[in-house]
Design an enzyme around this catalytic site. Structure first.
Site, mmCIF file in Angstrom:
data_model
loop_
_atom_site.group_PDB
_atom_site.id
_atom_site.type_symbol
_atom_site.label_atom_id
_atom_site.label_comp_id
_atom_site.label_asym_id
_atom_site.label_seq_id
_atom_site.Cartn_x
_atom_site.Cartn_y
_atom_site.Cartn_z
ATOM 1 N N ASP A 66 0.845 -1.188 0.000
ATOM 2 C CA ASP A 66 0.000 0.000 0.000
ATOM 3 C C ASP A 66 0.882 1.240 0.000
ATOM 4 O OD1 ASP A 66 0.849 -0.281 2.619
ATOM 5 O OD2 ASP A 66 -1.080 0.255 3.511
ATOM 6 N N TYR A 68 2.873 4.798 0.790
ATOM 7 C CA TYR A 68 3.473 5.405 1.980
ATOM 8 C C TYR A 68 2.409 6.219 2.714
ATOM 9 C CZ TYR A 68 8.000 4.495 -0.323
ATOM 10 O OH TYR A 68 9.093 3.914 -0.935
ATOM 11 N N PHE A 79 6.852 2.546 -4.340
ATOM 12 C CA PHE A 79 8.224 2.841 -3.903
ATOM 13 C C PHE A 79 8.664 4.291 -4.136
ATOM 14 C CE2 PHE A 79 8.248 -1.779 -4.620
ATOM 15 C CZ PHE A 79 8.649 -2.211 -3.364
ATOM 16 N N HIS A 188 11.948 -8.562 0.091
ATOM 17 C CA HIS A 188 11.561 -7.144 0.006
ATOM 18 C C HIS A 188 12.775 -6.261 0.327
ATOM 19 C CE1 HIS A 188 9.364 -3.420 0.904
ATOM 20 N NE2 HIS A 188 8.407 -3.921 0.153
#
Length: 228
Positions: A66, A68, A79, A188
């Site tokens: 989801d 930031y 990102f 990740h």
């Protein structure tokens, strides 16, 4: 809120999935949320990823979770953060791997629009979030929408490179025809997991090598220090 995706993506949604009720319910939920809460990204940036990377231009998909949830960070690309905002830890690690892989020194911003314009779909699986409340818009309908977009890409004959970082992204492999499309899987880039195999995975050079094998234009991963 009337949720209509950019045209090339809405066509796929209409063709492949019956999501009218989901979009209506999600739109009503978001109307209430944007009225009563601070929600990221801003309404006008909800579909930035889909606007910058039309369906037929997608070469690479980098899946996030989801958005930031800090002020002024999210702008609709996984990102990525808006210019002038400090670079989040996961993106710092992505930049570190980019430097290790291709030798490009990290830039001072976290704005990834240039990647998106080259066919890199920076898609979160949930497209909104409350300020300061990670995962607060999970299971409200976004997953059905983004799952349909991933499945629609999987139906394409033209191969797509799917970059799946972390377990939530890797769970989406069930939506992808792996006989046609290419999967790059790694931990990740979060500081909690990057040391488990994200560092050293060389995703950027691998993507370009795979694109060359398909006689496609490679991605210019080097970002400009100047944000236009």
């Amino acid at each position: 809120m009337n949720l209509v995706l950019p045209s090339t993506w809405q066509e796929q949604l209409d063709k492949n999935c019956q999501l009218t009720d989901t979009l209506n319910d999600l739109g009503n939920f978001l109307d209430d949320e944007y009225t009563k809460q601070t929600i990221f990204p801003a309404k006008e940036n909800l579909f930035t990823a889909l606007e910058l990377t039309p369906f037929d231009k997608v070469q690479v998909v980098i899946l996030g979770q989801d958005p930031y949830h800090g002020p002024n960070q999210a702008h609709g690309l996984s990102f990525s953060v808006q210019p002038g905002v400090p670079i989040p830890p996961s993106l710092r690690n992505i930049y570190q791997e980019l430097e290790s892989d291709l030798g490009y020194s990290p830039v001072s911003h976290g704005y990834l629009n240039d990647w998106a314009k080259q066919g890199v779909l920076l898609l979160n699986t949930v497209l909104t979030v409350r300020q300061g409340q990670a995962h607060s818009h999970r299971n409200k309908g976004w997953e059905k929408v983004t799952d349909c977009l991933i499945s629609s890409l999987s139906k394409r004959d033209d191969p797509v490179i799917f970059v799946l970082w972390g377990k939530p992204a890797q769970q989406k492999i069930k939506l992808i025809d792996t006989t046609k499309h290419l999967i790059l899987s790694a931990p990740h880039p979060s500081p909690l997991s990057a040391y488990r195999g994200f560092f050293g995975s060389k995703p950027f050079s691998t993507i370009n090598r795979l694109l060359k094998q398909q006689n496609k234009k490679t991605i210019v991963w080097k970002l400009s220090e100047t944000v236009l």
